[in-house]
Design a protein around this motif. Structure first.
Motif, PDB file in Angstrom:
ATOM      1  N   ASP A 308      -9.719  28.700 -48.234  1.00 11.06           N
ATOM      2  CA  ASP A 308      -9.018  29.163 -49.429  1.00 11.06           C
ATOM      3  C   ASP A 308      -7.860  30.093 -49.037  1.00 11.06           C
ATOM      4  N   PRO A 309      -6.621  29.631 -49.194  1.00  7.50           N
ATOM      5  CA  PRO A 309      -5.482  30.476 -48.801  1.00  7.50           C
ATOM      6  C   PRO A 309      -5.452  31.802 -49.554  1.00  7.50           C
ATOM      7  N   ALA A 310      -6.047  31.834 -50.747  1.00  7.66           N
ATOM      8  CA  ALA A 310      -6.000  33.061 -51.553  1.00  7.66           C
ATOM      9  C   ALA A 310      -6.919  34.144 -51.005  1.00  7.66           C
ATOM     10  N   ILE A 312      -6.835  34.959 -47.777  1.00 11.26           N
ATOM     11  CA  ILE A 312      -6.172  35.532 -46.602  1.00 11.26           C
ATOM     12  C   ILE A 312      -5.412  36.796 -47.021  1.00 11.26           C
ATOM     13  N   SER A 313      -5.729  37.869 -46.333  1.00 11.80           N
ATOM     14  CA  SER A 313      -5.074  39.171 -46.585  1.00 11.80           C
ATOM     15  C   SER A 313      -5.245  39.652 -48.017  1.00 11.80           C
TER      16      SER A 313
ATOM     17  N   ARG B  25      -6.476  39.623 -62.301  1.00  8.62           N
ATOM     18  CA  ARG B  25      -6.272  40.043 -60.915  1.00  8.62           C
ATOM     19  C   ARG B  25      -5.436  41.327 -60.845  1.00  8.62           C
ATOM     20  N   LEU B  56       0.171  37.178 -52.867  1.00  7.20           N
ATOM     21  CA  LEU B  56      -1.257  36.946 -53.110  1.00  7.20           C
ATOM     22  C   LEU B  56      -1.456  36.333 -54.501  1.00  7.20           C
ATOM     23  N   ARG B  59      -0.662  32.703 -54.381  1.00  8.96           N
ATOM     24  CA  ARG B  59      -1.739  31.893 -53.789  1.00  8.96           C
ATOM     25  C   ARG B  59      -2.924  31.773 -54.729  1.00  8.96           C
ATOM     26  N   GLN B  60      -3.181  32.843 -55.508  1.00  8.98           N
ATOM     27  CA  GLN B  60      -4.292  32.766 -56.460  1.00  8.98           C
ATOM     28  C   GLN B  60      -3.967  31.786 -57.586  1.00  8.98           C
TER      29      GLN B  60
END
Lengths: 565, 92
Positions: A308-310, A312-313, B25, B56, B59-60
């Motif tokens: 899951d790329p989400a 990462i970091s 989020r 981020l 990506r979410q």
């Protein structure tokens, strides 16, 4: 879709099409509870070849489907009616979402003409579950059913798995139409990790002096346990695990330093705080694992492997991110032996220093010892499901797991009431397994009605009820962090659990002395059919060690550092 | 301030799903313009404020099945302040 004018064309109802689609997706077992809006689907269920398990509360059905999904890595299926039936599923859906469990949830819904009119048993379950599903649908046309259901399964099971909800209005479930043309979906995309990232990961790991690996639940979910073990054997790097990563390395393996985190083992927590390269595999830096994030693994360069790329970091910056299939990534990371022999010796020394002790003072039954004995005496096919609380942490600390699928625990959501329905789901998924549900006196009352399900289907589920007459983990925190101001944690007026089990037709025994444990475990495991062992333990027993909130992982409170024992 | 252009499928709840994720989020929604694409999909242009990373959030959002594409506008600083929303321009 309208009815075909050709009388030779066989018409099917929306409900029949949905069941056809479930079967085509390999579903054999479903968990659920009928009611008004979903009656057409239950009507079509009869004689469909699908085996339905009637749980006694929709939450039980959802949690059983969760455990079924975890065990099989294929979507567990649960269904309930609209309104309260649907809202009762919510905890189970959230549980599956937080632990990335494949699940397909079907809810009945009021007819489309009544949607949005506050009809009887209408609730916007689609809206309620938006934050806790991977995806969701409202079925609006029977012609879409085959494609929609296939896609639901593909989404639930693919990539990072999760629950998918299908809300099924009653008029759609009764509508008739010709079987739509069926076009199978193309296979889901498979994310292969970037070879350059794998190479960089190998280089960084190769430079490490004090490397450590965190094994997370993603390894099991992606069926990468074998690849992980080969990677561990190749590199010789010490391995710790999250709650959901337990069993990825066998508990007794030399390189395994134990679980990390709030109730982790001292060896694991010292290793993680002292490592210089941290390889995080299928884990997500949960606060219960990291302790205070800013001081977590303070000198480590992080290599993060996840599909899951989400992730990462999200919480901790990754120097190297390897995104995609874990097994492929693990197969590719081959730095040669990583780290120094002196580091491995240090980890081994910590393991010795922080090895669990079972010589607890006191006359009562020491639950950690009972659990250790259970998992070491039992046959190799033992699967333990837990509830949530002190007993859950003791299972994680003291039971031996050679396979991560032998341990089912509600990790992310921490759902009290998981254990009993989970045992039902696992026993149906793996009938040959010896399934033991370890529960507490608080947790078991959250889904006690599922004893009826166990009895109804004569599921050979063994229950160990560790009864400390309290909400033990909350009581422990009130003792340690709230000046012993005990608030609503006393359960000394518990029902007679042995009698409760008997009332459901499940044989039971009660014990309270250490000398009774061996014979009682023997009785429990050799009894035919389900059985419950009620174990009275010291209400003042705590879970040690404990990393207090806001502290880094190496600052662990031990029994002798607390005020009272 | 982060500004994102999101292309989504025109499915039940798709807009709510994306907006819900943004707020959940911990990105505060400052503005949102919803439009249509030529192929029947939807576009959302949102500006959000948060101490958390725009990448981020991107990506979410990309995890959502309904979301087809997310573009993150580079952050512009004007007179020491994050710029207000700049028009992204139509690309379809």
């Amino acid at each position: 879709m309208t009815a075909s004018p050709n009388p030779a064309v066989k018409l099917r109802s929306g409900s029949q099409m949905l069941i056809d689609a479930l079967r085509r997706n390999g579903v054999e077992h479903v968990f659920g509870y009928p009611g008004g809006a979903i009656m057409p689907l239950y009507d079509a269920l009869v004689g469909s070849g699908l085996q339905h398990y009637l749980c006694r509360h929709e939450q039980g059905a959802a949690l059983a489907a969760d455990a079924y999904g975890r065990s099989t890595r294929k979507a567990g299926v649960c269904m309930a009616t609209s309104g309260p039936g649907a809202t009762n599923l919510v905890t189970g859906i959230a549980n599956a979402f937080m632990d990335s469990v494949p699940m397909v949830v079907i809810t009945g819904q009021v007819p489309t003409a009544l949607l949005g009119t506050d009809a009887f048993q209408e609730v916007d379950i689609f809206g309620i579950t938006l934050p806790i599903v991977k995806h969701s649908y409202i079925v609006r046309d029977i012609a879409t059913i085959p494609h929609l259901v296939d896609e639901a399964f593909q989404l639930a099971q693919g990539g990072r798995p999760g629950p998918v909800l299908i809300d099924f209005p009653k008029d759609i479930s009764t509508a008739m139409g010709a079987e739509p043309d069926y076009q199978p979906l193309p296979p889901a995309e498979f994310t292969l990790p970037d070879t350059k990232a794998i190479k960089t990961a190998s280089e960084v790991l190769g430079q490490a002096r004090r490397p450590l690996v965190i094994a997370g639940g993603g390894i099991t979910i992606s069926d990468s346990v074998q690849a992980f073990r080969e990677f561990a054997a190749h590199t010789g790097v010490p391995v710790t695990a999250t709650l959901k990563g337990l069993g990825v390395m066998p508990t007794d393996d030399d390189c395994f330093v134990g679980m990390l985190g709030m109730h982790g083992n001292g060896a694991a927590n010292h290793a993680v705080q002292n490592c210089d390269v941290l390889v995080v595999v299928g884990a997500r830096f949960d606060d219960r694992a990291t302790g205070q994030l800013a001081q977590f693994a303070p000198s480590a360069r992080v290599i993060h492997l996840d599909i899951d790329p989400a992730e990462i970091s999200k919480l901790r910056r990754a120097e190297v991110a390897v995104i995609g299939d874990l097994a492929t990534a693990l197969d590719g990371i081959r730095p040669g032996t990583a780290g120094r022999a002196s580091w491995r010796a240090q980890c081994a020394a910590w393991k010795k220093e922080f090895a669990w002790r079972y010589d607890a003072p006191g006359k009562g039954i020491y639950a950690p010892k009972l659990l250790r004995d259970l998992s070491r005496l039992s046959p190799g096919d033992l699967t333990i499901t837990c509830d949530v609380g002190q007993h859950q942490m003791w299972v994680a600390q003291h039971c031996k797991f050679d396979d991560p699928l032998d341990h089912l625990s509600s990790g992310g959501l921490g759902t009290m009431g998981y254990g009993l329905p989970a045992a039902i789901g696992v026993k149906i998924a793996k009938p040959e397994a010896t399934v033991v549900c370890v529960s507490g006196d608080g947790s078991i009352m959250m889904n006690i009605q599922e004893l009826a399900t166990i009895k109804r289907y004569d599921l050979e589920v063994k229950i160990i009820l560790l009864d400390n007459s309290a909400l033990g983990l909350v009581r422990q925190w009130q003792e340690l962090f709230f000046n012993e101001n005990y608030s609503e944690v006393d359960l000394s007026d518990n029902p007679d659990f042995a009698l409760v089990a008997e009332a459901f037709g499940i044989p039971s025994r009660s014990i309270s002395k250490p000398g009774e444990v061996a014979a009682a475990l023997d009785w429990l495991l050799s009894a035919e059919g389900p059985a419950l062992l009620h174990v009275s333990i010291n209400p003042r027993e705590n879970v040690w060690p404990l990393v207090a909130p806001g502290n880094p992982n190496h600052k662990m409170m031990q029994a002798n550092s607390a005020k009272k024992r | 301030m982060h500004t994102l252009r999101i292309q989504i499928r025109d499915n039940d709840g798709a807009v709510l799903r994306a907006l819900g994720l943004i707020e959940r989020r911990c990105y505060r929604l400052r503005s949102c313009v919803i439009g249509e694409t030529n192929d029947g999909g939807r576009t959302m242009e949102v500006s959000v404020s948060s101490s958390r990373s725009g990448d981020l959030l991107k990506r979410q959002l990309e995890r959502l099945h309904d979301v087809m594409k997310v573009e993150l506008q580079p952050v512009a600083i004007v007179d020491g302040q994050h710029s207000a929303i700049r028009p992204l321009g139509r690309r379809n």
